[in-house]
Every structure is written in structure tokens, then in C-alpha cells.
Motif scaffolding. Structure first.
Motif, PDB file in Angstrom:
ATOM      1  N   PRO A   1       0.870  -1.212   0.042  1.00 32.38           N
ATOM      2  CA  PRO A   1      -0.011   0.126   0.125  1.00 32.38           C
ATOM      3  C   PRO A   1       0.785   1.551  -0.099  1.00 32.38           C
ATOM      4  CG  PRO A   1      -0.546  -1.581   1.926  1.00 32.38           C
ATOM      5  CD  PRO A   1       0.772  -1.811   1.274  1.00 32.38           C
ATOM      6  N   TYR A   2       0.647   2.299  -0.678  1.00 34.09           N
ATOM      7  CA  TYR A   2       1.383   3.433  -0.938  1.00 34.09           C
ATOM      8  C   TYR A   2       0.925   4.650   0.238  1.00 34.09           C
ATOM      9  CZ  TYR A   2       4.381   1.847  -4.348  1.00 34.09           C
ATOM     10  OH  TYR A   2       5.237   1.246  -5.040  1.00 34.09           O
ATOM     11  N   ASP A   3      -0.462   4.013   0.648  1.00 30.39           N
ATOM     12  CA  ASP A   3      -0.911   4.888   2.095  1.00 30.39           C
ATOM     13  C   ASP A   3      -0.422   4.485   3.166  1.00 30.39           C
ATOM     14  OD1 ASP A   3      -2.546   2.791   1.845  1.00 30.39           O
ATOM     15  OD2 ASP A   3      -4.407   3.655   2.182  1.00 30.39           O
ATOM     16  N   LEU A   4       0.789   3.815   3.307  1.00 31.31           N
ATOM     17  CA  LEU A   4       1.533   3.257   4.559  1.00 31.31           C
ATOM     18  C   LEU A   4       1.666   4.618   5.469  1.00 31.31           C
ATOM     19  CD1 LEU A   4       4.665   1.101   3.051  1.00 31.31           C
ATOM     20  CD2 LEU A   4       2.625   0.400   4.307  1.00 31.31           C
ATOM     21  N   ASN A   5       1.535   4.033   6.774  1.00 28.89           N
ATOM     22  CA  ASN A   5       1.765   4.806   7.847  1.00 28.89           C
ATOM     23  C   ASN A   5       0.972   6.158   7.807  1.00 28.89           C
ATOM     24  OD1 ASN A   5       3.938   2.967   8.554  1.00 28.89           O
ATOM     25  ND2 ASN A   5       5.440   4.172   7.348  1.00 28.89           N
ATOM     26  N   HIS A   6      -0.311   5.688   7.599  1.00 26.31           N
ATOM     27  CA  HIS A   6      -1.339   6.718   7.756  1.00 26.31           C
ATOM     28  C   HIS A   6      -1.481   7.777   6.620  1.00 26.31           C
ATOM     29  CE1 HIS A   6      -2.325   4.899  11.502  1.00 26.31           C
ATOM     30  NE2 HIS A   6      -0.895   4.963  12.047  1.00 26.31           N
ATOM     31  N   GLY A   7      -0.762   7.451   5.614  1.00 28.74           N
ATOM     32  CA  GLY A   7      -0.558   8.354   4.404  1.00 28.74           C
ATOM     33  C   GLY A   7       0.459   9.390   4.622  1.00 28.74           C
ATOM     34  N   GLU A   8       1.586   9.029   5.411  1.00 31.65           N
ATOM     35  CA  GLU A   8       2.718  10.098   5.673  1.00 31.65           C
ATOM     36  C   GLU A   8       3.468  10.710   4.446  1.00 31.65           C
ATOM     37  OE1 GLU A   8       6.950   9.947   7.643  1.00 31.65           O
ATOM     38  OE2 GLU A   8       6.031   7.950   7.474  1.00 31.65           O
ATOM     39  N   ALA A   9       3.584   9.778   3.179  1.00 28.76           N
ATOM     40  CA  ALA A   9       4.093  10.183   2.246  1.00 28.76           C
ATOM     41  C   ALA A   9       3.281  11.330   1.595  1.00 28.76           C
ATOM     42  CB  ALA A   9       4.492   9.207   1.149  1.00 28.76           C
ATOM     43  N   PHE A  10       2.108  11.070   1.285  1.00 26.90           N
ATOM     44  CA  PHE A  10       1.226  12.212   0.739  1.00 26.90           C
ATOM     45  C   PHE A  10       1.291  13.234   1.493  1.00 26.90           C
ATOM     46  CE2 PHE A  10      -1.929   8.240  -0.181  1.00 26.90           C
ATOM     47  CZ  PHE A  10      -1.024   7.643  -0.883  1.00 26.90           C
ATOM     48  N   GLU A  11       1.388  13.386   2.764  1.00 26.30           N
ATOM     49  CA  GLU A  11       1.406  14.535   3.342  1.00 26.30           C
ATOM     50  C   GLU A  11       2.645  15.380   3.159  1.00 26.30           C
ATOM     51  OE1 GLU A  11       0.761  13.940   7.454  1.00 26.30           O
ATOM     52  OE2 GLU A  11      -1.023  12.956   7.427  1.00 26.30           O
ATOM     53  N   ARG A  12       3.759  14.516   3.256  1.00 24.37           N
ATOM     54  CA  ARG A  12       4.883  15.350   2.726  1.00 24.37           C
ATOM     55  C   ARG A  12       5.026  15.660   1.514  1.00 24.37           C
ATOM     56  NH1 ARG A  12       9.356  10.577   5.154  1.00 24.37           N
ATOM     57  NH2 ARG A  12      10.811  12.051   4.394  1.00 24.37           N
ATOM     58  N   TRP A  13       4.455  15.151   0.487  1.00 21.73           N
ATOM     59  CA  TRP A  13       4.645  15.404  -0.925  1.00 21.73           C
ATOM     60  C   TRP A  13       3.722  16.930  -1.170  1.00 21.73           C
ATOM     61  CZ3 TRP A  13       6.973  13.408  -5.239  1.00 21.73           C
ATOM     62  CH2 TRP A  13       6.522  13.824  -6.501  1.00 21.73           C
ATOM     63  N   ALA A  14       2.505  16.680  -0.285  1.00 19.57           N
ATOM     64  CA  ALA A  14       1.622  17.896  -0.414  1.00 19.57           C
ATOM     65  C   ALA A  14       2.447  19.207   0.187  1.00 19.57           C
ATOM     66  CB  ALA A  14       0.276  17.551   0.471  1.00 19.57           C
TER      67      ALA A  14
ATOM     68  N   SER B   1      -1.022   1.575  -6.034  1.00 15.90           N
ATOM     69  CA  SER B   1      -0.608   2.056  -7.239  1.00 15.90           C
ATOM     70  C   SER B   1       0.831   2.420  -7.523  1.00 15.90           C
ATOM     71  CB  SER B   1      -1.578   2.816  -8.176  1.00 15.90           C
ATOM     72  OG  SER B   1      -1.159   3.182  -9.426  1.00 15.90           O
ATOM     73  N   ILE B   2       1.777   2.002  -8.363  1.00 19.81           N
ATOM     74  CA  ILE B   2       3.129   2.701  -8.300  1.00 19.81           C
ATOM     75  C   ILE B   2       3.086   3.933  -9.006  1.00 19.81           C
ATOM     76  CG2 ILE B   2       4.123   0.527  -8.358  1.00 19.81           C
ATOM     77  CD1 ILE B   2       4.529   0.357 -11.318  1.00 19.81           C
ATOM     78  N   PHE B   3       1.877   4.258  -9.468  1.00 22.11           N
ATOM     79  CA  PHE B   3       1.647   5.461 -10.411  1.00 22.11           C
ATOM     80  C   PHE B   3       0.482   6.304  -9.760  1.00 22.11           C
ATOM     81  CE2 PHE B   3      -0.893   7.920 -13.473  1.00 22.11           C
ATOM     82  CZ  PHE B   3       0.130   8.669 -14.161  1.00 22.11           C
ATOM     83  N   SER B   4       0.686   7.794  -9.880  1.00 19.84           N
ATOM     84  CA  SER B   4      -0.403   8.549  -9.421  1.00 19.84           C
ATOM     85  C   SER B   4      -0.136   9.782 -10.278  1.00 19.84           C
ATOM     86  CB  SER B   4      -0.666   8.885  -7.969  1.00 19.84           C
ATOM     87  OG  SER B   4      -1.305   9.661  -7.847  1.00 19.84           O
ATOM     88  N   ARG B   5      -1.220  10.298 -10.663  1.00 18.65           N
ATOM     89  CA  ARG B   5      -1.091  11.820 -11.303  1.00 18.65           C
ATOM     90  C   ARG B   5      -0.672  12.671 -10.463  1.00 18.65           C
ATOM     91  NH1 ARG B   5      -0.810  11.750 -16.651  1.00 18.65           N
ATOM     92  NH2 ARG B   5      -2.579  10.889 -17.798  1.00 18.65           N
ATOM     93  N   ASP B   6      -1.137  12.533  -8.994  1.00 19.22           N
ATOM     94  CA  ASP B   6      -0.510  13.396  -8.097  1.00 19.22           C
ATOM     95  C   ASP B   6       1.168  13.702  -7.972  1.00 19.22           C
ATOM     96  OD1 ASP B   6      -3.091  14.251  -7.441  1.00 19.22           O
ATOM     97  OD2 ASP B   6      -3.276  12.662  -5.878  1.00 19.22           O
TER      98      ASP B   6
END
Length: 648
Positions: free
Chosen positions: A469-482, A537-542
Motif C-alpha cells: 500500500p502506498y498509503d502506508l503509515n497513515h498516508g505520511e508520504a502523501f502529506e510530505r509530498w503535499a 498503485s506505483i503511479f499517481s497523477r499526483d
């Protein structure tokens, strides 16, 4: 008709020149499970349009094909496990194939051929159907066998996100309404129990259950294979289409389970897990399906993640029947149970376990003939197609393997996941993971052995699904990217986890297709791959950046885009990769009679200044095609060729 892009030779894949090949690819893609009209953050809450949906545009619009396929090829992949569903092909009604969708699917495969990507077709399912919590079968199938899909939710007969999740709430995770990774609960519930048992064992257990003059099992399997043949008819001219998956992760249904005895987990008799939530027996399922309420224990994970009772709940308190005719149901007619004056009684505790005095063996009794039927169906259109065989993945927990005999030219396409990562969506990159690596090697080694024992001479293994899952660790990577952070540090946990998995597969020389590439993926805990809050997904538009950035759109590029021997001038005998130093070591048992060179994928982004190649054991010469990202090594003699590739 052109020769297939890849074929098999004993336990190995080989290309058209006879070189031992490693197939490394992705599943395309997770969002293909749902029609376009049901995508987005607030999908329809019922399935009343199930006959009128369209899957054209899944996995992506044709005008985007070159972009996505070029990216996949550029990251080093050479094969696609291309998803379709029975519903996508035949949603309008039995025998009514969506010809426009078949045109579209054919065009996607032809585009993949242009990009040098092999394809095998996966008729995908999860918990039978979208209408029962997943994807797969069309809605009219329920009506055909006598079930009222409009009543499923009210009867507590399914656990479906569209009906349980509160889309108006700002909360992304709603553990009280729709717990994370809870969709597998459906395998225990009435609709899945009924459909899977009918699909595989209807002729044996419910011989009087007829649909259109045929036993329910024959009706379901023949209709499913008809949809598969409709796809095969369109694709048989394409050399990059290698064959078909038999059926994604087939379930056992109720076969092997006692009728009313409660289990706390997999045991010697049944491989099916018990998930957190209500604990069902087949009798509970049959009662609820008939409109009776049933009080059952609720299971939760305790210490050590073992299951324990945490309470109880009443299922179907409203007394809603899911049968179009209010009974008796086919299992009651066949003698499993009886309903007298509103009370359910067990008539045969071993109904799903023993038949005619003999213990049922799901794989030998039901899967073996099914594999034979699938092979015959696809090979009626192209005799050299490969069958990518799958069993129920939970059977591996019991040490079981494929039934014998398996059809010729069958590939072991079993799936493998780190269940702890998948279920918890947690991974600590600062913790030592040596034990995980050992476990990966052991588990994958067992799966490889399943292929080697499939028939005399062995069969290749391709891990049909694995991933993180890419939302590992409560979506930490998404927050850092944002917040504007870029670079490999954002995906450190993901890259470490994936790297350990690929290390194990390199060591065993396994082919694989990672789950997955979803063209519509979003960094949103609610959306992800657009299906049941999964986000693998290994890809995301984001994650898209600039056109000249090889990491544009990638998540954890360091974890999956790595050098490997794509094909060997002879037999690939060994391969390891040190991701810290970017050093690939490989051994080839060379055969100079093979004209093609050994080819190693070498991603330019890892080697910006080029590569150095040290060769020993056999005289050979090498060249580096930077544009193709390939190092080719031509041996002049037979023997053991050792290759060490390092950054220049």
C-alpha cells in the motif's frame, strides 16, 4: 499466425530466440474493477444501472495509451497482467457481449505490442462481484440463479463500501462503518457462500438446482467461459498476448466447512480465514439468505493478532430474504438443512465436506476440471496460448498445491503478499527487517516449488500479484509530498519494502507482475485506486512532475525500477542486486548456438554516467544502448559467464 512473444520451456520462460527470460511487469490496473460511471469520491450507492454500465476507458483512454505504456516500458517492465472482468464483457445480459468494449480492449493490447510489452489477460474478481463487495460477475447472474441483489444490503448478506461508507463525512477512514481492508469479510457472508459453492460444486451438492435447463454450475461456468472466448476471439492474432489467467483468486465457497460448527481461524479442514467482524457459519448464511435473523459472535484481533470473541451481533434483524422465491433454497432441497415453522435445523453437518461417503477435495474434485475447461476454451481459438493457473491463495497456508494433472502449458501464477503490511498499512524503515527477508524467501520458495511440481519437467512461476500500500503509515508520504517535499526520502519506507521483495524474487529467479498501475490513482485515503480504499498503485497523477523526469508519476521508483537480466543467452543461473551500491551480479550458463545476446535492463536514472561491466568465465563482448536502457552481452563460447555491472 505469429509466434508468441514469450513461451515456456520446462520451468523457464523463453523468448522467440530461445533465451531464458525473466518477465517483470505490473497489473493494469486496480481501477479497471469498476465502470467509469461509478468512479470518483461519491459513487452511486446502488447498482440499479448494472446492465447499462461501460468499462471503455479502463485502464485508460486510448489517447493516453502511449503515455502510460511508454512509462511502464521505460521503468523496465516487459509484461502486463491486463485486467478485465466478466461484467465488463457481458454486463447487458447472457450472451450480450459489449462489442465496443471488446474493440477497445483489443486496441489496448495492440498498443502494448507496439511498446514491446507482452500481455496476459486476467478475468479479475474479488468476492465474486461489485454487487457483493468487490468486482467480477455481472449483476444479472444473481437474478438468473434466483437472488434479489436489491435486497443484499438490507439482509446483511454483503459488506459493500458504497452502501456502508458515509461519503458525506469528511473522515477518510471510518472504522466504525467500513473498516480498512474489510472487503474480504464478504467471503464468509451469504452471497459469496452461495455463488462460489454453486460455481464450483453445484453439480455435486445441488443437482436439482437448474438455470435455463442446466445445472447451476454448468450455467455459471459455461457463461463465464463464453465471455472469455469472446475476448480470446478478438486477441488471437496478437503475438504479445501470451494467454489467459484462469480466474483471479477463486474462492472455496462453503466447500470444506462444517454446516454449523464455528471456527476461529484456518484449520486442517478449511483454509478460509476468519476475519474481524461477525463470525459466520454456512448455516448462518443460509438462514440470513432465507430471511431469518441470526445472532453471531463478533471477532476482533487480540494480542499477537490472533482472533478472539469481542461481543455479538444480530444479523438481518429485519428478516429480509435475498431469494426471489421465498424458498426452499437449493441447499435445503439438497438436504443440508431444513426450515420448519420458522426454526432452522441441521440435517447434514457434513453437507459441504463429505459427499457419497467421501471427503470432498476442492482442488482435485472441482478445480482440476475447471482448469481443463478454461484451457480447452482458450485453445479452441489459439492452441499455443498459455494458461496462467491460480488456486485459492489461502490453500497455501495448508501447504496445498495444484491438483494433478494440470493442463499442458500451464504457468503457476500464484499470488503472494506480506499480509502484515497489507493488513495494517504500516512499515518502519528504521527497523531491521532481516527476519522479513528470510520469511519472503521461504514463502516465495514454496510458491516456486509449486510450479516445479506442477508436472514432469516443472513449470514456470510468475507471481501474479504482490505489492504494498502506498498509503502506508497513515498516508505520511502523501502529506510530505503535499508540503512540497520531493526526492526518494518521501518514499523511503515503500522503497525498502519493495526492494526486499524484489531481492527475494531475484534470488529465486522468479517472474512477477506487481499490483498495480492505476491511471486514475489519487493521493487520497478515500480514493486511492478507486476501489475499497485500496492504494497500491506505483503511479499517481499526483506524483507527475516534468516530462524529462524519469520519476514523473512514480511512487517509490527506487523500489521497483532496478536492473535485472531480461533474457539470457542460455540459462540464467543466478542474479542479485545491491541497491545501495547499484551493483548487479548475474551468472549465465551460456549457449553460443543462441544468436541473441544476454540483455540486462539498466535504468538510466540509476546510472547517469553510464555503466562498467566486468565479465569472467567466458569470452564475451558487451555494449550499452543508452536509449533502450539495455546492456547486451554476447558470449563466444559455452560455459559459466559471470557478469558484474557497476556505475561507471
Amino acid at each position: 499466425m505469429q509466434q508468441l512473444m514469450f513461451d515456456i520451456d520446462g520451468p523457464r520462460f523463453v523468448d522467440a530466440q530461445g533465451r531464458h527470460a525473466i518477465l517483470r511487469g505490473v497489473n493494469l490496473g486496480g481501477d479497471t474493477k469498476i465502470p467509469l460511471s461509478h468512479a470518483g469520491p461519491n459513487p452511486p450507492r446502488d447498482f440499479s444501472d448494472h446492465r447499462d454500465v461501460s468499462f471503455i476507458g479502463r485502464p485508460f483512454p486510448l489517447e493516453e495509451a502511449d503515455e502510460h505504456l511508454g512509462r511502464i516500458r521505460g521503468w523496465g517492465f516487459n509484461v502486463l497482467r491486463l485486467l478485465t472482468t466478466w461484467e465488463a464483457v457481458e454486463h447487458a445480459g447472457p450472451g450480450q457481449y459489449d462489442e465496443a468494449y471488446l474493440d477497445y480492449l483489443t486496441a489496448v493490447c495492440a498498443k502494448a505490442n507496439e511498446h514491446g510489452l507482452a500481455v496476459f489477460i486476467d478475468f479479475h474478481q474479488d468476492v465474486w462481484s461489485r454487487m457483493s463487495g468487490g468486482d467480477g460477475a455481472p449483476g444479472w447472474v444473481f437474478e438468473a440463479v434466483g437472488l434479489n441483489l436489491a435486497a443484499f444490503d438490507a439482509a446483511d448478506a454483503v459488506h459493500v463500501m458504497q452502501q456502508r461508507y458515509d461519503y458525506a463525512s469528511p473522515e477518510r477512514r471510518q472504522e466504525d462503518r467500513y473498516p480498512m481492508m474489510s472487503w474480504p469479510r464478504n467471503y464468509q457472508m451469504p452471497v459469496n457462500g452461495i455463488m462460489w459453492t454453486a460455481f464450483f460444486a453445484g453439480a455435486t451438492l445441488t443437482p436439482e438446482w437448474r438455470v435455463g435447463g442446466r445445472n447451476v454450475q454448468d450455467f455459471l461456468q459455461e457463461t463465464y467461459l463464453g465471455a472469455m472466448r469472446a475476448v480470446a476471439e478478438r486477441l488471437r492474432h496478437l503475438p504479445n498476448v501470451l494467454g489467459f489467467d484462469s480466474l483471479n483468486e477463486p474462492s472455496l465457497g462453503w466447500v470444506g466447512q462444517p454446516l454449523s460448527q464455528r471456527r476461529t481461524g484456518p484449520d486442517a479442514a478449511s483454509a478460509m480465514p476468519v476475519w474481524p467482524g461477525p463470525s459466520w457459519t454456512p448455516l448462518d448464511g443460509l438462514k440470513v439468505a432465507r430471511g431469518l435473523s441470526s445472532t453471531v459472535p463478533v471477532m476482533a484481533r487480540g494480542e499477537g493478532r490472533g482472533m478472539q470473541v469481542s461481543g455479538e451481533t444480530v444479523l438481518n434483524p429485519g428478516g429480509v430474504s435475498i431469494w426471489l422465491e421465498d424458498g426452499p433454497d437449493p441447499f435445503e432441497v439438497a438436504g443440508a438443512w431444513s426450515l420448519t415453522e420458522g426454526e432452522a435445523a441441521v440435517r447434514d453437518e457434513d453437507f459441504f465436506r463429505v459427499h457419497d461417503g467421501r471427503a470432498l477435495d476442492h482442488e482435485q474434485d472441482f478445480m482440476a476440471p475447471f482448469f481443463a475447461r478454461v484451457a480447452a476454451a482458450i485453445r479452441s481459438l489459439r492452441a499455443d496460448w498459455l494458461l496462467f493457473g491460480e488456486m485459492c491463495p489461502y490453500l497455501m497456508l495448508q501447504g496445498k498445491t495444484f491438483p494433478q494433472p494440470m493442463p499442458e502449458r500451464t504457468v503457476n501464477a500464484s499470488h503472494w503478499y506480506d499480509i502484515e503490511i497489507l493488513g495494517t498499512k504500516l512499515f518502519d524503515p528504521d527497523r531491521a527487517h532481516d527476519e522479513d527477508r528470510q520469511r519472503y524467501g521461504f514463502q516465495l520458495g514454496f510458491i516456486r516449488a509449486m510450479g516445479l511440481s506442477m508436472r514432469d519437467g516443472g513449470a514456470p512461476t510468475l507471481i501474479g500479484e504482490f505489492g504494498i500500500p502506498y498509503d502506508l503509515n497513515h498516508g505520511e508520504a502523501f502529506e510530505r509530498w503535499a508540503e512540497g517535499e520531493r526526492g526518494p526520502g518521501v518514499w523511503r519506507a515503500h522503497s525498502q519494502a519493495l526492494g526486499a521483495m524484489y531481492d527475494a524474487m531475484d534470488g529465486l529467479l522468479l517472474s512477477s507482475t506487481q499490483w498495480n498501475y492505476s491511471a486514475t490513482n489519487a493521493n487520497d485515503l478515500r480514493v486511492g485506486d478507486s476501489w475499497n480504499q485500496e492504494d497500491l498503485s506505483i503511479f499517481s497523477r499526483d506524483q507527475t512532475t516534468t516530462a524529462d523526469d524519469p520519476a514523473s508519476g512514480a511512487r517509490a521508483l527506487e523500489g521497483f525500477s532496478r536492473p535485472y537480466v531480461q533474457c539470457g543467452q542460455g540459462v540464467i543461473a543466478g542474479m542479485t542486486f545491491d541497491g545501495t551500491a547499484n551493483v548487479l551480479t548475474a551468472t549465465i550458463e551460456t549457449d553460443p548456438a543462441i544468436e541473441g545476446a544476454t540483455e540486462i535492463f539498466v535504468p538510466n536514472w540509476r546510472y547517469p554516467n553510464g555503466v562498467a561491466v566486468a565479465i569472467s568465465g567466458v569470452e564475451a563482448e558487451w555494449r550499452h544502448d543508452v536509449q533502450a536502457q539495455v546492456v547486451a552481452i554476447s558470449a563466444r563460447g559455452a560455459g559459466e559467464l559471470k557478469i558484474v555491472l557497476t556505475p561507471a
